[in-house]
Design a protein around this motif. Structure first.
Motif, mmCIF file in Angstrom:
data_model
loop_
_atom_site.group_PDB
_atom_site.id
_atom_site.type_symbol
_atom_site.label_atom_id
_atom_site.label_comp_id
_atom_site.label_asym_id
_atom_site.label_seq_id
_atom_site.Cartn_x
_atom_site.Cartn_y
_atom_site.Cartn_z
ATOM 1 N N LEU A 163 82.076 -32.150 10.121
ATOM 2 C CA LEU A 163 81.473 -31.097 10.225
ATOM 3 C C LEU A 163 80.356 -31.491 11.606
ATOM 4 O O LEU A 163 79.656 -31.368 12.757
ATOM 5 C CB LEU A 163 80.537 -30.302 9.692
ATOM 6 N N ASP A 164 79.780 -32.719 11.261
ATOM 7 C CA ASP A 164 79.119 -34.019 11.760
ATOM 8 C C ASP A 164 79.250 -34.491 12.849
ATOM 9 O O ASP A 164 78.696 -33.969 14.249
ATOM 10 C CB ASP A 164 78.024 -34.637 11.003
ATOM 11 N N GLY A 165 80.548 -35.190 12.785
ATOM 12 C CA GLY A 165 81.365 -35.079 13.689
ATOM 13 C C GLY A 165 82.368 -34.057 14.810
ATOM 14 O O GLY A 165 82.067 -34.518 16.206
ATOM 15 N N MET A 166 82.618 -33.050 14.164
ATOM 16 C CA MET A 166 82.799 -31.592 15.711
ATOM 17 C C MET A 166 81.574 -31.265 16.238
ATOM 18 O O MET A 166 81.399 -31.229 17.619
ATOM 19 C CB MET A 166 82.981 -30.546 14.658
ATOM 20 N N ILE A 167 79.776 -31.693 15.787
ATOM 21 C CA ILE A 167 78.654 -31.259 16.059
ATOM 22 C C ILE A 167 79.002 -32.711 17.640
ATOM 23 O O ILE A 167 78.579 -32.029 18.773
ATOM 24 C CB ILE A 167 77.579 -31.233 16.266
ATOM 25 N N THR A 168 79.496 -33.765 17.494
ATOM 26 C CA THR A 168 79.036 -34.637 18.683
ATOM 27 C C THR A 168 80.460 -34.713 19.721
ATOM 28 O O THR A 168 80.325 -34.162 20.515
ATOM 29 C CB THR A 168 79.438 -35.823 18.179
ATOM 30 N N MET A 169 81.465 -33.876 19.089
ATOM 31 C CA MET A 169 82.290 -32.827 19.919
ATOM 32 C C MET A 169 81.564 -32.042 21.108
ATOM 33 O O MET A 169 81.890 -31.737 22.254
ATOM 34 C CB MET A 169 83.649 -33.050 19.323
ATOM 35 N N VAL A 170 81.107 -31.695 20.332
ATOM 36 C CA VAL A 170 80.723 -30.374 21.576
ATOM 37 C C VAL A 170 79.520 -30.746 21.810
ATOM 38 O O VAL A 170 79.623 -30.464 23.657
ATOM 39 C CB VAL A 170 80.130 -28.834 20.186
ATOM 40 N N ASP A 171 79.115 -31.519 21.857
ATOM 41 C CA ASP A 171 77.760 -32.151 22.770
ATOM 42 C C ASP A 171 78.603 -32.782 23.816
ATOM 43 O O ASP A 171 78.159 -32.677 25.264
ATOM 44 C CB ASP A 171 77.296 -33.290 21.637
ATOM 45 N N TYR A 172 79.905 -33.442 23.521
ATOM 46 C CA TYR A 172 80.402 -34.025 24.756
ATOM 47 C C TYR A 172 80.675 -32.780 26.034
ATOM 48 O O TYR A 172 80.541 -33.318 27.309
ATOM 49 C CB TYR A 172 81.617 -35.243 24.445
ATOM 50 N N ILE A 173 81.443 -31.846 24.940
ATOM 51 C CA ILE A 173 81.868 -30.729 25.943
ATOM 52 C C ILE A 173 81.058 -30.414 26.601
ATOM 53 O O ILE A 173 81.076 -29.875 28.246
ATOM 54 C CB ILE A 173 82.765 -30.104 25.238
ATOM 55 N N GLU A 174 79.664 -30.026 26.201
ATOM 56 C CA GLU A 174 78.945 -29.141 26.817
ATOM 57 C C GLU A 174 77.904 -30.343 27.995
ATOM 58 O O GLU A 174 77.307 -29.553 28.295
ATOM 59 C CB GLU A 174 77.447 -28.821 26.112
ATOM 60 N N GLY A 175 77.930 -31.282 27.544
ATOM 61 C CA GLY A 175 77.865 -32.396 28.831
ATOM 62 C C GLY A 175 78.536 -33.016 30.066
ATOM 63 O O GLY A 175 78.553 -32.930 30.763
ATOM 64 N N VAL A 176 79.646 -32.810 29.505
ATOM 65 C CA VAL A 176 80.403 -33.167 30.631
ATOM 66 C C VAL A 176 80.482 -31.659 31.801
ATOM 67 O O VAL A 176 81.140 -31.798 32.606
ATOM 68 C CB VAL A 176 81.607 -33.443 30.582
ATOM 69 N N SER A 177 81.201 -30.970 30.939
ATOM 70 C CA SER A 177 81.389 -29.288 31.821
ATOM 71 C C SER A 177 80.924 -29.243 33.243
ATOM 72 O O SER A 177 81.008 -28.296 34.627
ATOM 73 C CB SER A 177 80.956 -28.142 30.807
ATOM 74 N N PRO A 178 78.911 -29.365 32.996
ATOM 75 C CA PRO A 178 78.362 -28.738 34.270
ATOM 76 C C PRO A 178 78.437 -29.761 35.623
ATOM 77 O O PRO A 178 79.057 -29.573 36.570
ATOM 78 C CB PRO A 178 76.619 -29.208 33.592
ATOM 79 N N SER A 179 79.429 -31.683 35.376
ATOM 80 C CA SER A 179 79.742 -31.831 36.481
ATOM 81 C C SER A 179 81.039 -31.662 36.744
ATOM 82 O O SER A 179 81.630 -31.995 38.060
ATOM 83 C CB SER A 179 79.839 -33.649 35.580
ATOM 84 N N ARG A 227 79.222 -24.454 17.339
ATOM 85 C CA ARG A 227 78.054 -24.748 17.051
ATOM 86 C C ARG A 227 77.501 -23.843 15.718
ATOM 87 O O ARG A 227 77.547 -25.052 15.578
ATOM 88 C CB ARG A 227 77.048 -25.370 18.526
ATOM 89 N N SER A 228 77.084 -22.856 16.671
ATOM 90 C CA SER A 228 76.659 -21.326 15.102
ATOM 91 C C SER A 228 77.399 -22.211 14.245
ATOM 92 O O SER A 228 77.460 -21.822 12.691
ATOM 93 C CB SER A 228 76.411 -20.071 16.049
ATOM 94 N N HIS A 229 78.838 -21.976 14.342
ATOM 95 C CA HIS A 229 79.590 -21.604 13.303
ATOM 96 C C HIS A 229 79.778 -22.903 12.025
ATOM 97 O O HIS A 229 79.457 -22.556 11.287
ATOM 98 C CB HIS A 229 81.119 -21.213 13.735
ATOM 99 N N ILE A 230 80.175 -24.308 13.295
ATOM 100 C CA ILE A 230 79.708 -25.820 12.299
ATOM 101 C C ILE A 230 78.192 -25.695 11.617
ATOM 102 O O ILE A 230 77.736 -26.220 10.556
ATOM 103 C CB ILE A 230 79.407 -26.784 13.578
ATOM 104 N N GLN A 231 77.119 -24.725 12.173
ATOM 105 C CA GLN A 231 75.588 -24.936 11.502
ATOM 106 C C GLN A 231 75.588 -24.236 10.658
ATOM 107 O O GLN A 231 74.835 -24.505 9.227
ATOM 108 C CB GLN A 231 74.387 -25.143 12.713
ATOM 109 N N THR A 233 78.540 -23.543 8.544
ATOM 110 C CA THR A 233 79.401 -23.971 7.676
ATOM 111 C C THR A 233 78.066 -25.060 6.824
ATOM 112 O O THR A 233 78.442 -24.762 5.879
ATOM 113 C CB THR A 233 79.866 -24.255 8.021
ATOM 114 N N LYS A 234 77.653 -25.805 7.533
ATOM 115 C CA LYS A 234 77.022 -26.706 6.551
ATOM 116 C C LYS A 234 75.925 -25.876 5.340
ATOM 117 O O LYS A 234 76.103 -26.556 4.547
ATOM 118 C CB LYS A 234 76.392 -27.608 8.135
ATOM 119 N N ALA A 235 75.336 -24.996 6.486
ATOM 120 C CA ALA A 235 74.137 -24.511 5.914
ATOM 121 C C ALA A 235 74.483 -24.294 4.265
ATOM 122 O O ALA A 235 74.877 -23.857 3.388
ATOM 123 C CB ALA A 235 73.275 -23.083 6.260
ATOM 124 N N ILE A 236 76.170 -23.417 4.246
ATOM 125 C CA ILE A 236 76.632 -22.687 3.238
ATOM 126 C C ILE A 236 76.758 -23.244 2.208
ATOM 127 O O ILE A 236 77.247 -23.165 0.664
ATOM 128 C CB ILE A 236 77.398 -21.455 3.875
#
Length: 292
Positions: A163-179, A227-231, A233-236
Motif C-alpha cells: 500500500l505504501d508503494g501504491m501511494i508513491t505511484m499515486v504521488d507520481y501520477i498527481e505530480g506529472v498530470s498538470p505538466s 488515495r483515500s481507499h489506500i489509506q 485499507t491501512k487503517a483497517i
C-alpha cells in the motif's frame, strides 16, 4: 489483530480410561464452513462442537478431526435380542415342517445368527465426557487461532508495504498530470502557428481546446479516491478484526479507479504507472483473500 484463514491446531488428552486427539486445519473460504470427522460416539456433541467453535472462527473452510481410543476393558456388553431369536426359531421350524427336515437347532447355532447377540459400547457419562472434550477442543482451537494470528501479522506487514508503494505511484501520477496540459498547450500553439503562417492566433480557441483536453485527461478525482481507499485499507489493517470481506470490497473499488486512470492516461509515463498500480492492486486482492 489480523488473522489469516489458513491455520493448524492440535491437542490431545490421555488418561487411564481413554485418549482423545483433536486436530484442526483450514483453508480460504467465503463463509465459515466446518467439516467435523469424529467417532460415532461423539455424534451427540456435533451441534455443541459447532456452536463452541464459532467463538474462535469467523471465516474459512475448517476440517476438524477427532480420534478416540478407549482403554477400559469393560467398555462393551452383550445384548440378547429375544424378539429376533424368536423369529428365527419360528421360521426355521416352519421350514423344517414344510420340507420334512430334521430340526437340529441349538442355542449355540441360534446365537450365531445376525442380530441375535449384539456387542454394544457401554454408554459413558455424557456430561463428564463433554467436560473433558471441551477442554481439549479449547486447547486445539487456541493453537489454531495462534497460528492464524501469526500468519495474519505477516500478511498485514506485507500488505502495508504494498500500500505504501501504491501511494508513491499515486504521488507520481498527481505530480506529472498538470505538466501534460501545459505541454499540450505548447504543442497546439506551435502547430497552429505553422498552419497560420504568421497570422494572429485565436487565443480563445486555443484555450477552449486546451480546456477540453485537460478535462479529458484529468484524473484528480480518481487519484483522490484511490488515495483515500489506500489509506482506509491501512487503517483497517492496523485496527484489526474480521475485516477480510470489507477489504475485498475496497480492493475492488481501488481497481476501478486504477482502470479509469489508465483509460484517461495522457502520456506513456502515466499509462505505465497505472498498469503498475493495477498489478499491485491485484497482488493486494490476492493477499486479502487470505484474511479472515
Amino acid at each position: 489483530m489480523i488473522k489469516s484463514m489458513t491455520g493448524f491446531g492440535r491437542s490431545e488428552s490421555v488418561t487411564k480410561d481413554r485418549k482423545i486427539v483433536i486436530e484442526m486445519k483450514s483453508v480460504n473460504h467465503r463463509y465459515c464452513d466446518l467439516n467435523i470427522k469424529m467417532p460415532k460416539k461423539f455424534n451427540y456433541f456435533e451441534a455443541a462442537i459447532r456452536n463452541h467453535l464459532k467463538q474462535y472462527i469467523g471465516r474459512g473452510k475448517v476440517d476438524i478431526f477427532i480420534t478416540y481410543e478407549d482403554y477400559t476393558e469393560d467398555n462393551v456388553c452383550i445384548k440378547y435380542n429375544s424378539d429376533i431369536a424368536s423369529e428365527y426359531v419360528k421360521y426355521l421350524g416352519q421350514m423344517a415342517d414344510e420340507f420334512g427336515l430334521k430340526s437340529d437347532l441349538s442355542s449355540v447355532a441360534l446365537s450365531r445368527f445376525p442380530e441375535v447377540l449384539i456387542l454394544e459400547d457401554q454408554s459413558d457419562n455424557e456430561e463428564e465426557l463433554w467436560r473433558e472434550l471441551v477442554v481439549i477442543l479449547d486447547e486445539a482451537a487456541n493453537k489454531f487461532v495462534e497460528s492464524r494470528t501469526k500468519e495474519g501479522e505477516a500478511l498485514k506487514n506485507d500488505l502495508i508495504g504494498k500500500l505504501d508503494g501504491m501511494i508513491t505511484m499515486v504521488d507520481y501520477i498527481e505530480g506529472v498530470s498538470p505538466s501534460l496540459v501545459e505541454a499540450y498547450r505548447k504543442r497546439l500553439e506551435e502547430k497552429v502557428k505553422e498552419l497560420l503562417e504568421g497570422k494572429a492566433l485565436d487565443e480563445s480557441r486555443i484555450l477552449t481546446e486546451v480546456t477540453i483536453y485537460a478535462d479529458k485527461i484529468c484524473v484528480d478525482e480518481e487519484t483522490v479516491r484511490l488515495r483515500s481507499h489506500i489509506q482506509n485499507t491501512k487503517a483497517i489493517l492496523l485496527e484489526g478484526g474480521n475485516v477480510g470481506r470489507k477489504l475485498d470490497f475496497i480492493a475492488q473499488e481501488m481497481n476501478r479507479e486504477a482502470n479509469t486512470i489508465l483509460s484517461k492516461a495522457g502520456s506513456l509515463d502515466i499509462s505505465n504507472k497505472a498498469i503498475d498500480l493495477k498489478t499491485e492492486i491485484e497482488k493486494v486482492r490476492e493477499q486479502i483473500q487470505n484474511i479472515e
